[in-house]
Scaffold this motif. Structure first.
Motif, PDB file in Angstrom:
ATOM      1  N   GLU A  70      16.362  35.559 -15.368  1.00 41.71           N
ATOM      2  CA  GLU A  70      17.015  34.304 -15.430  1.00 41.71           C
ATOM      3  C   GLU A  70      16.610  33.247 -14.746  1.00 41.71           C
ATOM      4  N   ARG A  71      16.405  33.455 -13.465  1.00 41.12           N
ATOM      5  CA  ARG A  71      16.168  32.374 -12.470  1.00 41.12           C
ATOM      6  C   ARG A  71      14.702  31.905 -13.000  1.00 41.12           C
ATOM      7  N   LEU A  72      13.614  32.751 -13.084  1.00 41.91           N
ATOM      8  CA  LEU A  72      12.315  32.306 -13.522  1.00 41.91           C
ATOM      9  C   LEU A  72      12.603  31.517 -14.814  1.00 41.91           C
ATOM     10  N   TRP A  73      13.372  31.940 -15.763  1.00 37.55           N
ATOM     11  CA  TRP A  73      13.316  31.371 -17.110  1.00 37.55           C
ATOM     12  C   TRP A  73      13.685  29.907 -16.904  1.00 37.55           C
ATOM     13  N   LEU A  74      14.436  29.650 -16.039  1.00 35.41           N
ATOM     14  CA  LEU A  74      15.006  28.302 -16.018  1.00 35.41           C
ATOM     15  C   LEU A  74      13.842  27.262 -15.548  1.00 35.41           C
ATOM     16  N   SER A  75      12.872  27.768 -14.763  1.00 34.00           N
ATOM     17  CA  SER A  75      11.652  26.956 -14.452  1.00 34.00           C
ATOM     18  C   SER A  75      10.692  27.050 -15.730  1.00 34.00           C
ATOM     19  N   LEU A  76      10.971  27.408 -16.840  1.00 35.14           N
ATOM     20  CA  LEU A  76       9.996  27.594 -17.945  1.00 35.14           C
ATOM     21  C   LEU A  76      10.232  26.955 -19.191  1.00 35.14           C
ATOM     22  N   GLN A  77      11.336  26.311 -19.106  1.00 32.74           N
ATOM     23  CA  GLN A  77      12.117  25.852 -20.438  1.00 32.74           C
ATOM     24  C   GLN A  77      11.852  24.296 -20.850  1.00 32.74           C
ATOM     25  N   ARG A  78      10.769  23.643 -19.852  1.00 33.99           N
ATOM     26  CA  ARG A  78      10.700  22.438 -20.288  1.00 33.99           C
ATOM     27  C   ARG A  78       8.951  22.317 -20.939  1.00 33.99           C
ATOM     28  N   GLY A  79       8.603  23.200 -20.881  1.00 33.57           N
ATOM     29  CA  GLY A  79       7.207  23.561 -21.890  1.00 33.57           C
ATOM     30  C   GLY A  79       7.511  22.869 -23.335  1.00 33.57           C
ATOM     31  N   ALA A  80       6.458  22.529 -23.964  1.00 32.84           N
ATOM     32  CA  ALA A  80       6.732  22.105 -25.256  1.00 32.84           C
ATOM     33  C   ALA A  80       7.214  23.282 -26.408  1.00 32.84           C
ATOM     34  N   PRO A  81       7.836  22.934 -27.317  1.00 33.91           N
ATOM     35  CA  PRO A  81       8.426  23.831 -28.217  1.00 33.91           C
ATOM     36  C   PRO A  81       7.196  24.581 -28.574  1.00 33.91           C
ATOM     37  N   GLY A  82       7.351  25.895 -28.932  1.00 30.49           N
ATOM     38  CA  GLY A  82       6.372  26.865 -29.593  1.00 30.49           C
ATOM     39  C   GLY A  82       5.515  27.579 -28.350  1.00 30.49           C
ATOM     40  N   SER A  83       5.861  27.159 -27.053  1.00 31.48           N
ATOM     41  CA  SER A  83       5.389  27.964 -25.845  1.00 31.48           C
ATOM     42  C   SER A  83       5.686  29.447 -25.890  1.00 31.48           C
ATOM     43  N   ARG A  84       4.850  30.284 -25.580  1.00 33.10           N
ATOM     44  CA  ARG A  84       4.935  31.813 -25.694  1.00 33.10           C
ATOM     45  C   ARG A  84       4.754  32.355 -24.388  1.00 33.10           C
ATOM     46  N   ILE A  85       5.498  33.335 -23.864  1.00 34.11           N
ATOM     47  CA  ILE A  85       5.382  34.344 -22.819  1.00 34.11           C
ATOM     48  C   ILE A  85       4.883  35.654 -23.386  1.00 34.11           C
ATOM     49  N   LEU A  86       3.860  36.315 -22.961  1.00 33.17           N
ATOM     50  CA  LEU A  86       3.250  37.675 -23.429  1.00 33.17           C
ATOM     51  C   LEU A  86       3.365  38.503 -22.090  1.00 33.17           C
ATOM     52  N   VAL A  87       4.070  39.620 -22.078  1.00 36.52           N
ATOM     53  CA  VAL A  87       4.390  40.373 -21.398  1.00 36.52           C
ATOM     54  C   VAL A  87       3.613  41.770 -21.410  1.00 36.52           C
ATOM     55  N   THR A  88       2.976  42.297 -20.552  1.00 35.02           N
ATOM     56  CA  THR A  88       2.676  43.773 -20.617  1.00 35.02           C
ATOM     57  C   THR A  88       3.362  44.870 -19.658  1.00 35.02           C
ATOM     58  N   ALA A  89       3.822  45.667 -20.123  1.00 33.67           N
ATOM     59  CA  ALA A  89       4.710  46.414 -19.226  1.00 33.67           C
ATOM     60  C   ALA A  89       4.795  47.998 -19.891  1.00 33.67           C
ATOM     61  N   ARG A  90       4.893  48.992 -19.127  1.00 31.42           N
ATOM     62  CA  ARG A  90       5.220  50.324 -19.474  1.00 31.42           C
ATOM     63  C   ARG A  90       6.615  50.749 -19.914  1.00 31.42           C
ATOM     64  N   SER A  91       7.378  50.064 -19.338  1.00 30.07           N
ATOM     65  CA  SER A  91       8.925  50.185 -19.822  1.00 30.07           C
ATOM     66  C   SER A  91       9.489  49.504 -20.939  1.00 30.07           C
ATOM     67  N   GLU A  92      10.085  50.069 -21.678  1.00 28.07           N
ATOM     68  CA  GLU A  92      10.844  49.182 -22.902  1.00 28.07           C
ATOM     69  C   GLU A  92      11.861  48.346 -22.383  1.00 28.07           C
TER      70      GLU A  92
END
Length: 876
Positions: free
Chosen positions: A322-344
């Motif tokens: 949640e703390r990381l997300w607060l810093s990423l919200q000023r990007g242009a609409p349509g911005s995306r985050i792609l996550v790779t992980a082993r755990s659902e």
């Protein structure tokens, strides 16, 4: 790892230690017991995955073998006494009296003692001048050393005998060491971090599905950045798929910025925020707090349409996300985050999770394409039909995991017979339940099929954290410090170690190799391979994170530590680790002091690294000089002003790294005693104004980053005379201090045939004629040099050798601040020159002589056949 360790110790006992009397007898008993156990170790190392009791037995055994090696190292002669020989030839006897004495006592079985006495008698270069008392004292000391060695060997042999008795409980089978390559093949260099799409099979549908999710959707979704997740077990190729997506033209043309950040299992919000800023092209202060970093990240991404890839995410703490997300919200609409992980669970934790892509295994056909590209890289499949048949059965055992197919395929490339391939197919290792251990059987097989020396080198990498960039030069020097590199005649040990590194790359055990500036090669290791070697080396190698580790420090031999946040001291357990051989600081930990008791306790240290961009270390305890086994010392970027004189007691030191120690003012005066020093790295030590006199006596030097010419009582340029083994780059500073041409000629620069880069630097002052003659006398090895720089030259004409066509390999040439030169040399004759930079204030014109013409004055049209970059600066 156990088999490799025993091999190294037994070889060291036989090759480096000369024994007599009880010591010889105890050693023979010890060797016999070691060899009887060694024959069973291959089976034991496989069975440990089924039986925790075998794991415990192997741990006890390896602890004792390490103790044996420590005892042996105490017996290895110091550099001062290496002139003695033990081969029994005429040089050993020395004169007729000794020959007669030896023949008389040999029939009584006392020849070993006579050899020992003669060695003591003739030890050193000043035999005739040594007193009888000194000679007797030397002999008595050697006899006492032999007796002490016999006592210590007897003690560890008692422990070993008990372990040998215990082995009968496990019914081990004798398995001969796996056949390795007789010679290592050099790996083909990989020079880009971009994914090699030719090595990816069966992922087109996955790629297209995820890309459609990334670039589709409403562009007016204010305040929401959708998260797309790639989920799957280790080895399925999640990272490779993400790389494939990022390099797709549809993605690159859609997003303004594509950012890649590797998260891994040590989730630190400050470090992660810094990494995102840097991936976006920004810079962050080293000691910034989270709040200021978040503001900087917001400014960096403001109104940018970005794709942020967070690779290898483990943390499922929703508050941190949640703390990381607060810093990423000023990007242009349509911005995306792609996550790779082993755990659902990680995917569900991520805020605004829009789509989860569950990655499946490859088909057998796609796995075969990947396997065969590695296994048959050096032969034609049509000529190996029986191997193809066996190979397809091996592929089925990979169960669709591309990492397994790739690594086991690389292993099979070096297997030459049908029986070799059948042995792999029928190995019991395939039956190990990977669900229970988390380790894929194919990776285990590839590890156990490594030659002994590569096992050690590969396993040693477990002291680095996951996703750490492994630098080739550093790794090779660390392997050398631990004694892992096997001599091969007169070949350079560093060259042999470089081939080890290349072979691990070829076998796909290291990956993602990148060549940076000045040829620095870095690579990474897949997480699952890291898990494998951490299992194999647990309790031997461990990583401390903020003072904590999963394993006990009592028996740890190799360790690294990561100190984040406000932690500014070495973890307490490591200060009490008496058996420590390696201690490395990782990721710019903020250590500011080194406790004196560290060196008083860890007397077996071979490698010590306190370097780092944020290092605050200002001084070293004098007890550093007590580490007589230390071979590698890195203090780069520290704030030390001077090294303690006790550093010169480190007679076995091979590598001393002081790069970017910008406050360092002097080196110890007695450095000439460090006769085994091979690498003295002092790049960017701007406050270091001179080198200690006598440095030229260290004829073993291979690396000398800077040679600072001194005046009276300091290191003069003639000290370079004996240093013909110098390699790589040599920067010679303050050439204006060279008093005469004769002094310059003493350097014998032309004999330094292994140099590839040379920089000649002057202050821009001095007598013009003297400097012209001095630089003329410093003719370098023309045929081998690849780069040449000349700075601050005050002569009115360049030395004649600069335009010599014998400079056949010169690729880069800089002539900077040569402000009195009015005419350029004939550089057009240089056949390989690609980069030319010239800065000279009085140059009026560029005439035909610049093109390397003979008579006639016409421009030579064949001049500069490979030139790509030409730059003139400072022309008035």
């Amino acid at each position: 790892m156990a088999y490799a360790l025993v091999s190294m110790v037994v070889n060291k006992l036989r090759e480096e230690v000369y024994l007599v009397g009880d010591a010889k007898e105890e050693f023979e008993k010890l060797s016999s017991t070691l060899e009887s156990i060694q024959a069973l170790l291959n089976d034991a190392e496989i069975m440990q995955f089924h039986n925790e009791s075998i794991q415990a037995w192997l741990k006890k055994f390896k602890d004792v073998v390490y103790d044996i090696e420590d005892v042996v190292n105490d017996m290895i002669p110091s550099p001062e006494s290496e002139s003695g020989t033990h081969d029994g030839d005429d040089r050993l006897i020395g004169n007729q009296a000794w020959a007669c004495l030896f023949s008389v006592f040999s029939c009584c079985g006392l020849e070993d003692w006579i050899r020992l006495a003669h060695e003591s008698w003739t030890d050193g270069d000043d035999t005739d001048n040594r007193s009888i008392r000194d000679k007797v004292r030397t002999f008595v000391s050697k006899v006492a050393s032999q007796r002490d060695f016999a006592r210590k060997i007897k003690q560890v042999r008692a422990k070993l005998d008990q372990i040998a008795d215990d082995k009968s409980k496990f019914s081990f089978k004798e398995i001969h060491s796996f056949r390795g390559d007789s010679e290592l093949d050099k790996a083909e260099s990989q020079t880009s971090s971009l994914v090699d799409e030719s090595q990816i099979h069966g992922r087109d549908e996955d790629r297209d599905t995820i890309i459609s999710k990334l670039i589709s959707g409403s562009s007016c979704e204010e305040g929401r950045i959708h998260v797309i997740s790639i989920i799957g077990v280790g080895g399925l190729g999640k990272t490779t798929l993400a790389q494939l997506i990022c390099n797709d033209e549809r993605v690159k043309s859609h997003f303004h910025k594509v950012l890649w950040v590797c998260v891994s299992d040590h989730f630190n919000l400050i470090n992660l925020t810094k990494a995102i800023i840097e991936a976006a092209g920004g810079t962050s202060p080293p000691h910034s707090r989270l709040g200021s970093l978040q503001k900087q990240l917001i400014q960096t991404l403001q109104d940018k349409l970005f794709l942020l890839v967070l690779d290898d995410v483990w943390n499922d703490d929703s508050q941190r996300w949640e703390r990381l997300w607060l810093s990423l919200q000023r990007g242009a609409p349509g911005s995306r985050i792609l996550v790779t992980a082993r755990s659902e669970k990680v995917a569900f934790t991520c805020r605004d999770s829009a789509y989860m892509h569950k990655l499946k295994g490859l088909s057998d056909d796609d796995c075969w394409l990947l396997f065969s590209s590695k296994a048959f890289a050096r032969r034609e499949m049509k000529d190996c039909q029986e191997l193809v048949k066996i190979g397809k059965e091996i592929v089925k055992k990979c169960k669709g995991v591309p990492l397994s197919a790739k690594v086991i395929g690389s292993t099979m490339c070096s297997k030459t017979t049908t029986q070799d391939w059948k042995d792999i197919l029928e190995s019991q290792t395939w039956e190990i339940p990977d669900i229970a251990t988390g380790i894929l059987p194919a990776l285990l097989l590839s590890y156990y099929n490594l030659p002994v020396h590569l096992k050690q080198c590969f396993a040693y990498c477990s002291i680095f954290p996951k996703d750490h960039w492994l630098e080739k030069d550093i790794l090779v020097k660390l392997w050398l410090a631990q004694g892992f590199i096997k001599p091969q005649g007169r070949r350079e040990m560093e060259s042999i170690g470089g081939e080890y590194f290349d072979e691990l790359l070829r076998r796909s055990l290291l990956q993602d190799a990148i060549v940076y500036f000045e040829g620095v090669t870095k690579c990474k290791m897949h997480d699952l391979l890291h898990d494998l070697i951490q299992f194999i080396t647990k309790n031997e190698c461990c990583i401390f994170v903020n003072g904590k580790s999963d394993y006990s420090s009592v028996t740890v031999r190799h360790s690294s530590f990561i100190a984040t946040g406000e932690m500014s001291h070495i973890p307490g357990p490591l200060c009490d680790a008496k058996k420590l051989r390696t201690l490395l600081q990782i990721r710019n930990s903020l250590i500011n002091t080194i406790p004196d008791n560290l060196f008083q306790c860890a007397r077996s240290l071979r490698a010590l690294d306190f370097g780092g961009y944020d290092s605050s270390i200002k001084e070293l305890p004098s007890s550093l000089g007590s580490l007589k086994h230390l071979r590698y010392l890195d203090l780069s970027y520290s704030k030390i002003v001077e090294l303690p004189e006790s550093v010169t007691h480190l007679r076995n030191l091979q590598t001393l790294k002081l790069n970017f120690c910008r406050e360092l003012q002097s080196l110890p005066t007695g450095m000439s005693a460090m006769v085994r020093l091979r690498h003295l790295e002092i790049k960017e030590t701007t406050e270091l104004k001179y080198l200690p006199e006598g440095l030229g006596r260290i004829s073993s030097l291979r690396t000398l980053s800077r040679f600072i010419v001194g005046g009276d009582g300091r290191c003069k340029i003639g000290e370079l005379k004996r240093l013909d083994s110098l390699q790589g780059k040599l920067q010679i500073d303050h050439l204006e201090r060279v008093a005469s041409v004769d002094e310059a000629k003493e350097a014998l620069l032309e004999n330094k045939l292994q140099l590839s880069i040379l920089s000649l630097e002057m202050s821009g002052v001095g007598e013009v004629e003297r400097m012209e003659n001095v630089v003329e006398a410093l003719k370098p090895p023309l045929a081998n040099l690849e780069q040449l720089e000349v700075w601050g030259y005050i002569g009115s004409k360049f030395p004649t050798w600069i335009g010599d066509s014998s400079f056949s390999n010169l690729v880069k040439l800089k002539l900077i601040d040569c402000n009195n030169c009015t005419q350029l040399p004939g550089l057009g004759r240089l056949p390989s020159l690609e980069y030319l930079e010239i800065s000279t204030g009085l140059l009026k014109r560029v005439g035909s002589e610049f093109y390397g013409n003979g008579s006639g004055g016409c421009i030579n049209l064949a001049a500069f056949p490979k030139l790509k970059h030409l730059e003139f600066k400072g022309i008035r």
